[in-house]
Design an enzyme around this catalytic site. Structure first.
Site, mmCIF file in Angstrom:
data_model
loop_
_atom_site.group_PDB
_atom_site.id
_atom_site.type_symbol
_atom_site.label_atom_id
_atom_site.label_comp_id
_atom_site.label_asym_id
_atom_site.label_seq_id
_atom_site.Cartn_x
_atom_site.Cartn_y
_atom_site.Cartn_z
ATOM 1 N N HIS A 172 0.827 -1.219 0.000
ATOM 2 C CA HIS A 172 0.000 0.000 0.000
ATOM 3 C C HIS A 172 0.845 1.245 0.000
ATOM 4 O O HIS A 172 0.553 2.224 -0.655
ATOM 5 C CB HIS A 172 -0.799 0.094 1.305
ATOM 6 C CG HIS A 172 -1.923 -0.841 1.372
ATOM 7 N ND1 HIS A 172 -2.768 -1.043 0.332
ATOM 8 C CD2 HIS A 172 -2.348 -1.629 2.374
ATOM 9 C CE1 HIS A 172 -3.671 -1.911 0.692
ATOM 10 N NE2 HIS A 172 -3.437 -2.297 1.928
ATOM 11 N N ARG A 214 -7.841 -6.537 -16.931
ATOM 12 C CA ARG A 214 -7.298 -7.893 -16.874
ATOM 13 C C ARG A 214 -7.995 -8.664 -15.762
ATOM 14 O O ARG A 214 -8.110 -8.168 -14.631
ATOM 15 C CB ARG A 214 -5.789 -7.866 -16.604
ATOM 16 C CG ARG A 214 -5.204 -9.274 -16.621
ATOM 17 C CD ARG A 214 -3.705 -9.267 -16.495
ATOM 18 N NE ARG A 214 -3.287 -8.889 -15.153
ATOM 19 C CZ ARG A 214 -2.022 -8.743 -14.793
ATOM 20 N NH1 ARG A 214 -1.058 -8.895 -15.688
ATOM 21 N NH2 ARG A 214 -1.703 -8.415 -13.562
ATOM 22 N N GLU A 223 2.360 -14.068 -22.515
ATOM 23 C CA GLU A 223 3.415 -13.970 -21.499
ATOM 24 C C GLU A 223 4.015 -15.335 -21.156
ATOM 25 O O GLU A 223 4.798 -15.475 -20.232
ATOM 26 C CB GLU A 223 2.907 -13.262 -20.238
ATOM 27 C CG GLU A 223 1.608 -13.779 -19.680
ATOM 28 C CD GLU A 223 1.100 -12.946 -18.501
ATOM 29 O OE1 GLU A 223 1.860 -12.140 -17.940
ATOM 30 O OE2 GLU A 223 -0.069 -13.136 -18.135
ATOM 31 N N ASN A 258 7.175 -8.956 -18.662
ATOM 32 C CA ASN A 258 7.695 -9.257 -17.316
ATOM 33 C C ASN A 258 7.713 -10.767 -17.113
ATOM 34 O O ASN A 258 8.683 -11.331 -16.615
ATOM 35 C CB ASN A 258 6.826 -8.613 -16.232
ATOM 36 C CG ASN A 258 6.639 -7.130 -16.460
ATOM 37 O OD1 ASN A 258 7.359 -6.529 -17.238
ATOM 38 N ND2 ASN A 258 5.671 -6.530 -15.777
ATOM 39 N N ASP A 259 6.631 -11.405 -17.508
ATOM 40 C CA ASP A 259 6.577 -12.860 -17.396
ATOM 41 C C ASP A 259 7.193 -13.556 -18.601
ATOM 42 O O ASP A 259 7.855 -14.577 -18.453
ATOM 43 C CB ASP A 259 5.125 -13.325 -17.211
ATOM 44 C CG ASP A 259 4.696 -13.202 -15.763
ATOM 45 O OD1 ASP A 259 5.480 -13.598 -14.883
ATOM 46 O OD2 ASP A 259 3.596 -12.688 -15.502
ATOM 47 N N ARG A 314 11.740 -13.890 -11.896
ATOM 48 C CA ARG A 314 11.784 -12.426 -11.925
ATOM 49 C C ARG A 314 11.943 -11.820 -10.541
ATOM 50 O O ARG A 314 12.184 -10.631 -10.386
ATOM 51 C CB ARG A 314 10.555 -11.862 -12.668
ATOM 52 C CG ARG A 314 9.241 -11.990 -11.948
ATOM 53 C CD ARG A 314 8.068 -11.700 -12.900
ATOM 54 N NE ARG A 314 7.352 -10.489 -12.564
ATOM 55 C CZ ARG A 314 6.139 -10.178 -13.020
ATOM 56 N NH1 ARG A 314 5.520 -10.960 -13.888
ATOM 57 N NH2 ARG A 314 5.537 -9.077 -12.668
ATOM 58 N N CYS A 317 2.131 -4.552 -22.570
ATOM 59 C CA CYS A 317 1.898 -3.904 -21.278
ATOM 60 C C CYS A 317 2.973 -4.289 -20.258
ATOM 61 O O CYS A 317 2.902 -3.902 -19.099
ATOM 62 C CB CYS A 317 0.509 -4.236 -20.745
ATOM 63 S SG CYS A 317 0.257 -5.987 -20.453
HETATM 64 C C1 PEP Z 1 3.713 -8.967 -17.468
HETATM 65 O O1 PEP Z 1 3.852 -10.124 -17.075
HETATM 66 O O2 PEP Z 1 4.490 -8.420 -18.272
HETATM 67 C C2 PEP Z 1 2.599 -8.141 -16.969
HETATM 68 C C3 PEP Z 1 2.316 -6.976 -17.499
HETATM 69 O O3 PEP Z 1 1.864 -8.606 -15.944
HETATM 70 P P1 PEP Z 1 2.357 -8.687 -14.424
HETATM 71 O O4 PEP Z 1 3.600 -7.841 -14.280
HETATM 72 O O5 PEP Z 1 1.200 -8.188 -13.639
HETATM 73 O O6 PEP Z 1 2.630 -10.142 -14.253
HETATM 74 MG MG MG Z 2 2.301 -11.199 -16.067
#
Ligand code: PEP
Ligand code: MG
Length: 584
Positions: A193, A336, A435, A458-459, A469, A506
């Site tokens: 938070h 999402r 992803e 990211n994933d 990660r 994203c």
């Molecule tokens: C990602 O995996 O790139 C993503 C945008 O989702 P999150 O970071 O919420 O896993």
């Molecule tokens: Mg993700």
């Protein structure tokens, strides 16, 4: 004095230099001791009095924040007030005083410890957050018991960078931007938070530094780099001057970028790119537009499930999504569906412990097994789609069967709503996150089934390169420009274009100016990012020609290693767009 550098977690961007103020928030040292049987009643009275004072203080705080920005975060204070009325904490302590003849301080400490042990055993991240709340409330009661004044951030007179073990969200709410330059904490994560509040208040912050409170004293000179999650204590002259320059440059660019806010994200040769914001809280929607973004490319809905003991109702889903859709209108909002599990938050009801949670029951896999959680969310999204430009995004799709199953459930929900006479957008678009490498590899098949792709790098990078990660030991391998990653991106782009569906990204990669140029050249039409990055990427978009971006993407794709790809990209930008180098 030797400068010391600490690396933590990026929580809120910005660079500040100033004197540290070590906030004494950690433990009040109290002694537990036995009391005489005759003193038990007085001790209970003393404890209840401290609880009462704590409630008054919290209610007072609540009153102060019923207006303005703090308003939407009042539930945090409400949670703390509720805890003061909770049997778990108060009644158990009273019972301990009576049964064990302990003084109030000792009994309260024991109760908090016992509650903590229980939470630790459950190992549910959602409940761990609750443990935190209990500790913070317990600490407040303790301070009131020993008459130790609660240090308040509202009382700080001089400008300072706050250093604390942890900050309660109520602390963050009290931060005055003219006095509090930034903050750094031992504890916390990007989605705590406190980190989220810091971002919405625009206060630079780095969290998760582990032992920063041991390294800093009040009055020390500190550099807080919230862009890279770094804190430098007692910087030497060279570092100090270097950061002064960086800070000035950052401020200058911020001002320059501000001018771009209302201008379109359009390349020199007229190609329009959609720059959008990633949000986690409904109230962040305004800051996307403030930063010059056009819509929400990723609304992570996990927050709706956090900090509560019950699941959100369909009505809560509906209200939150409708609010965001109306605020963002006419721009789109990509919602999402719940992405829990793995490194993500837990939710009420908890998770079974898994040996490899990132490869386990998370995101869509979880939702397909927990229809009582998934269905109200889908109904909420569908109903909200009548009030704005909403799209549905499914996370962690790994193959077609999951997608078929998900689409079937969405169709069922639509049929239900129809029969109930509830309105929704019949044509609401459905897209998938790309992803997982398997999804990228079959993107040609997926593209026939959906209206858009949103690539979650990211994933995708984590799964492609087999690097956790979250694990700092392999973080150096986390490389967006790795040839394997680039080949997957290219494949996904080709598939999207072949089927004429929208291609978005994203993941964090989209918000990096250097990568963004390559992504443009690869055919990404929507880039969604943390709001602070939007102006930087817009500057880059407005400075390049699409044909250059395409050429750059082609060159980068030919490189055998990430290092060479990076060198190629940097060299290209330096040669063609020297004015952009400073931005990257
Ligand atoms: C990602 O995996 O790139 C993503 C945008 O989702 P999150 O970071 O919420 O896993
Ligand atoms: Mg993700």
């Amino acid at each position: 004095m030797q400068e010391k550098i600490y690396k933590g977690i990026v929580a809120s961007p910005g660079i500040v230099i100033g004197r540290a103020y070590l906030l004494d928030r950690r433990k009040v040292v109290v002694a537990g001791r036995r009391i005489e049987a005759v003193s038990v009643d007085d001790e209970v009275k003393r404890f209840k009095n401290a609880v009462e004072i704590s409630a008054v203080q919290l209610k007072e705080l609540k009153k102060r924040f019923t207006k303005g920005l703090g308003k939407s975060h009042l539930y945090i204070l409400e949670t703390h007030i509720m805890l003061l009325e909770d049997k778990m904490l108060v009644d158990s302590t009273v019972k301990r005083i009576k049964d064990s003849h302990l003084n109030a301080e000792g009994a309260l400490k024991d109760t908090i410890n016992a509650i903590g042990v229980k939470f630790d055993l459950i190992e549910d991240e959602y409940l761990r957050e609750r443990k935190h709340d209990v500790e913070q409330v317990g600490e407040r009661i303790l301070r009131n018991l020993v008459g130790h004044k609660q240090e308040s951030l509202a009382d700080i007179k001089d400008e300072a960078i706050i250093i604390a073990h942890d900050l309660a969200p109520s602390d963050t709410l009290m931060m005055r931007k003219d006095k509090i330059l930034g903050f750094a904490t031992d504890a916390g994560s990007r989605t705590s938070h406190t980190a989220i509040l810091a971002r919405s208040l625009g206060i630079p912050a780095t969290v998760g530094l582990e032992n920063i409170t041991e390294a800093v004293k009040t009055g020390d000179v500190v550099i807080l780099d919230g862009i890279h999650g770094v804190v430098i204590v007692d910087p030497d002259e060279e570092t100090f001057l270097d950061y002064l320059k960086k800070q000035r440059k950052y401020k200058y660019f911020e001002q320059e970028l501000e001018k771009l806010r209302m201008l379109p994200a359009e390349t020199l040769d007229g190609h329009v790119v959609h720059l959008q914001g990633n949000i986690e809280l409904p109230e962040e929607v305004a800051s996307v537009a403030d930063h010059g973004g056009t819509g929400i490319g990723l609304y992570r809905t996990e927050f709706l499930f956090m900090n509560r003991q019950t699941l959100p109702t369909e009505e809560e889903h509906y209200n939150a999504y409708r609010h965001v859709a109306e605020k963002a209108w006419p721009h789109e909002v990509v919602i999402r569906t719940l992405d829990v599990g793995g490194d993500k938050i837990g939710i009420p009801g908890g998770f079974e412990k898994e040996a490899n949670p990132t490869l386990g029951l998370r995101a869509i896999r979880f939702c397909l097994q927990k229809l009582d959680i998934f269905r109200p969310q889908l109904r909420g999204i569908l109903r909200a789609s009548a009030h704005g430009n909403i799209k549905i995004l499914i996370p962690m799709i790994s193959g077609l069967p999951e997608l078929y199953e998900t689409k079937k459930i969405i169709e069922d929900m639509k049929a239900e709503l129809r029969s109930e006479g509830k309105v929704f957008n019949e044509g609401v678009e459905i897209g998938v996150m790309i992803e997982i490498p398997s999804a990228a590899l079959i993107s040609d098949l997926l593209a026939r089934e959906v209206s858009f792709f949103s690539v979650g790098t990211n994933d995708l990078i984590q799964y492609t390169l087999a690097i956790d990660r979250q694990n700092e030991h392999v973080a150096y391998m986390y490389e967006p420009l790795d040839p394997a990653v680039l080949r997957l991106l290219r494949r996904v782009s080709d598939a999207a274009h072949q089927e004429n569906i929208t291609l978005a990204m994203c993941g964090e990669m989209a918000g990096d100016p250097l990568y963004a140029t390559i992504l443009l050249g690869m055919g990404f039409q929507h880039l969604s990012m943390n709001v602070a990055s939007i102006p930087w990427v817009k500057k880059v978009v407005r400075s390049v020609r699409m044909q250059d971006a395409v050429e750059l993407a082609g060159l980068v794709m030919q490189q055998p290693t990430a290092a060479l790809a990076r060198k190629t990209a940097e060299g290209f930008i330096e040669e063609r767009f020297p004015e952009l180098v400073a931005e990257m």
